[in-house]
Design an enzyme around this catalytic site. Structure first.
Site, PDB file in Angstrom:
ATOM      1  N   CYS A 252     -22.764 -42.038 -85.297  1.00  0.00           N
ATOM      2  CA  CYS A 252     -22.783 -41.967 -83.837  1.00  0.00           C
ATOM      3  C   CYS A 252     -21.866 -43.011 -83.222  1.00  0.00           C
ATOM      4  O   CYS A 252     -21.213 -42.762 -82.209  1.00  0.00           O
ATOM      5  CB  CYS A 252     -24.211 -42.119 -83.317  1.00  0.00           C
ATOM      6  SG  CYS A 252     -25.038 -43.614 -83.903  1.00  0.00           S
TER       7      CYS A 252
ATOM      8  N   GLU B  88     -17.320 -35.490 -78.837  1.00  0.00           N
ATOM      9  CA  GLU B  88     -17.723 -36.040 -80.130  1.00  0.00           C
ATOM     10  C   GLU B  88     -17.517 -35.001 -81.235  1.00  0.00           C
ATOM     11  O   GLU B  88     -18.144 -33.945 -81.228  1.00  0.00           O
ATOM     12  CB  GLU B  88     -19.187 -36.470 -80.092  1.00  0.00           C
ATOM     13  CG  GLU B  88     -19.633 -37.161 -81.370  1.00  0.00           C
ATOM     14  CD  GLU B  88     -21.069 -37.646 -81.297  1.00  0.00           C
ATOM     15  OE1 GLU B  88     -21.345 -38.760 -81.771  1.00  0.00           O
ATOM     16  OE2 GLU B  88     -21.920 -36.906 -80.777  1.00  0.00           O
TER      17      GLU B  88
ATOM     18  N   GLU C  61     -30.974 -42.454 -78.627  1.00  0.00           N
ATOM     19  CA  GLU C  61     -29.687 -42.915 -79.148  1.00  0.00           C
ATOM     20  C   GLU C  61     -28.877 -41.664 -79.422  1.00  0.00           C
ATOM     21  O   GLU C  61     -29.137 -40.941 -80.376  1.00  0.00           O
ATOM     22  CB  GLU C  61     -29.896 -43.766 -80.404  1.00  0.00           C
ATOM     23  CG  GLU C  61     -28.710 -44.645 -80.729  1.00  0.00           C
ATOM     24  CD  GLU C  61     -27.829 -44.042 -81.784  1.00  0.00           C
ATOM     25  OE1 GLU C  61     -26.786 -43.449 -81.400  1.00  0.00           O
ATOM     26  OE2 GLU C  61     -28.171 -44.139 -82.954  1.00  0.00           O
TER      27      GLU C  61
ATOM     28  N   LYS D 262     -40.462 -36.889 -87.965  1.00  0.00           N
ATOM     29  CA  LYS D 262     -39.895 -35.579 -88.279  1.00  0.00           C
ATOM     30  C   LYS D 262     -38.438 -35.787 -88.668  1.00  0.00           C
ATOM     31  O   LYS D 262     -37.554 -35.933 -87.830  1.00  0.00           O
ATOM     32  CB  LYS D 262     -40.002 -34.636 -87.072  1.00  0.00           C
ATOM     33  CG  LYS D 262     -40.136 -33.149 -87.457  1.00  0.00           C
ATOM     34  CD  LYS D 262     -38.933 -32.568 -88.208  1.00  0.00           C
ATOM     35  CE  LYS D 262     -37.801 -32.275 -87.257  1.00  0.00           C
ATOM     36  NZ  LYS D 262     -36.638 -31.605 -87.966  1.00  0.00           N
TER      37      LYS D 262
END
Length: 492
Positions: free
Chosen positions: A295, A396, A261, A186
């Site tokens: 990331c 973040e 992750e 997906k």
């Protein structure tokens, strides 16, 4: 090179608008389509299937049948041959994949071409691993034979993020297929195209029908039904920490394993004895590649005070030299933010920093493509000498925003590096090997890069600690994620 004004639309018309299930294109059962946007122009460029739980169920059923009836019976050597052919076909289709990636994600063509090369390499690497994943023998004594078998875990779900759609998909799909698992993928609703093109390439490479299926749509309508499906035995998810926690909860309902992750706020430590020009090159790449939407981006610069002023002056000059523009434009080396929503998030962090009086060494503003006046862009930004507890250090941002932490020693640099809840990656620049080994030991991170940020490759395990996730992708350890161990003990 594609001319943005005339050729991009024609290219987009050639892209698929259906799911890829059981080896063929299938229209969504709802009949509904969604738009995917070109971030460099802030305009829709193609339409794709809006998947639902019904489409997911169809894809999982196809994957379950293919795994049971064919793929698990395929010899590891033959699986490896198919993956190797896939690697070659990815290379043959490199330009189409790269252009599709630019139009979906907003990154530059050079960056997208690099992603395609890495994707081909992933299939090549796991092609070689397919027939080398071995069990063990256990010494129970002369009256017994005991050994283990590594069996494919079954149907696997792959939830792919929007920042590296093709390469992230490949780094999990390839080891799953090498292990003998089947996959339902997906992709993010912002970037669906390269996963669909990849599925078609895999069938062309000889992958049996149903072994790799792609269902597109939103996370709520397609992603959630996939990760909670009772026939899915492992979920690989890359994305935000908040969503990753929900994915883990959903998988737990079926006692399915997960690889997560998640977020990062990775430090890039530059000590006083570092090669300054080398460090500058890497600090720029670590935070401004893909407009900071990585990331593992080096989104914090931890720098010794004695070189701070000189380093920031040179860093600002390099940041200002980056050329903003549409990813298909010649000479552009700094691309777009993926969506209007994400651009607003990045901007809000910087506006908050301004309101708190944080020094903006460069950048700090929303921008557009200077050639067209369109697109979702944010200037390369450096926030200087920030307190450790500030949100731009702790949270973040996932954009081209570098927070600078000034320290007075290598020991304080380690404290600064470990001051957040994230532990994905860390960079270090020093000429002192002993100091490098000590800092690599003491920094909490899934991977530490010394004198080259993003060092490593598909051979190197990748993943995070704490709120940056669990499990590892890449390397041979990734194949283990898609296996279950069976022990057989025989009295003789």
């Amino acid at each position: 090179m594609v001319d943005v004004s005339t050729s991009a639309a024609a290219f987009s018309d050639s892209l698929p608008s259906a799911h890829f299930i059981d080896g063929e294109w299938r229209k969504p059962q709802s009949g509904n389509l969604m738009e995917t946007f070109d971030p460099g122009r802030a305009e829709p460029h193609a339409r794709f299937a809006a998947g639902t739980a019904e489409d997911v169920a169809e894809a999982v059923a196809s994957a379950k049948r293919a795994q049971r009836d064919e793929w698990r019976k395929t010899t590891p050597a033959e699986r490896g041959r198919i993956l190797m052919r896939a690697a070659e076909l990815i290379r043959q289709n490199a330009e189409r994949l790269a252009i599709a990636e630019v139009l979906d994600s907003g990154k530059t063509l050079g960056e997208a071409r690099g992603d395609v090369r890495g994707s081909a390499r992933a299939f090549e690497y796991y092609a070689g691993a397919a027939d080398k994943h071995e069990g063990k023998a256990f010494p129970l004594g002369p009256d017994y034979t005991s050994y283990s078998i590594e069996e494919p875990i079954g149907v696997t779900a792959h939830i792919v993020p929007w920042n590296y759609p093709l390469s992230t998909a490949c780094r999990s799909i390839a080891p799953a297929l090498a292990a003998g698992c089947t996959a339902v993928v997906k992709p993010a609703e912002q970037t669906p195209m390269t996963a669909l093109l990849l599925a078609e390439i895999l069938v062309q490479a000889g992958l049996p029908r149903g072994v790799c299926n792609v269902v597109t749509g939103t996370g709520i309508s397609a992603g959630a039904p996939l990760v909670s499906h009772p026939d899915v035995r492992h979920v690989t998810f890359t994305g935000s920490t908040v969503t990753g926690i929900n994915v883990m909860k959903a998988a737990a309902q079926n006692v399915a394993s997960v690889t997560l992750e998640l977020g990062g706020k990775s430090p890039n430590i530059v000590l006083a004895d570092a090669d300054i020009e080398l460090a500058l090159d890497n600090v720029v790449g670590a935070i401004f590649e893909n407009a900071g939407q990585i990331c593992s981006a080096g989104s914090r610069l931890v720098i010794e005070r004695s070189i701070h002023a000189e380093f920031i002056e040179k860093l600002v000059a390099r940041a200002r030299a980056l050329r903003i523009g549409h990813g298909l434009t010649e000479g552009v080396n700094f691309g777009a933010i993926n969506s209007a929503e994400h651009l607003a998030k990045v901007a809000s962090y910087v506006e908050g920093a301004k309101a708190r009086g944080i020094s903006i060494a460069t950048g700090g503003n929303v921008a557009v493509d200077p050639a067209t006046g369109k697109g979702w862009f944010f200037e390369p930004t450096v926030l200087d000498d920030v307190k450790w507890d500030d949100p731009v250090v702790q949270e973040e941002i996932f954009g081209p925003v570098l927070a600078v932490q000034v320290v007075d020693s290598a020991e304080e640099a380690v404290e600064a590096a470990n001051c957040t809840d994230y532990a994905l990656a860390a960079g270090l620049f020093t000429k002192d090997l002993t100091r490098a080994l000590r800092i690599a030991r003491d920094v909490d991170a899934g991977q530490v890069y010394v004198n080259e940020y993003f060092a490593g490759g598909i051979e190197t395990p990748f993943g995070g600690n704490r709120r940056s996730g669990i499990g590892r992708e890449k390397g041979l350890v990734a194949v283990t994620s898609y296996c279950k161990t069976k022990a057989v003990s025989i009295r003789i």
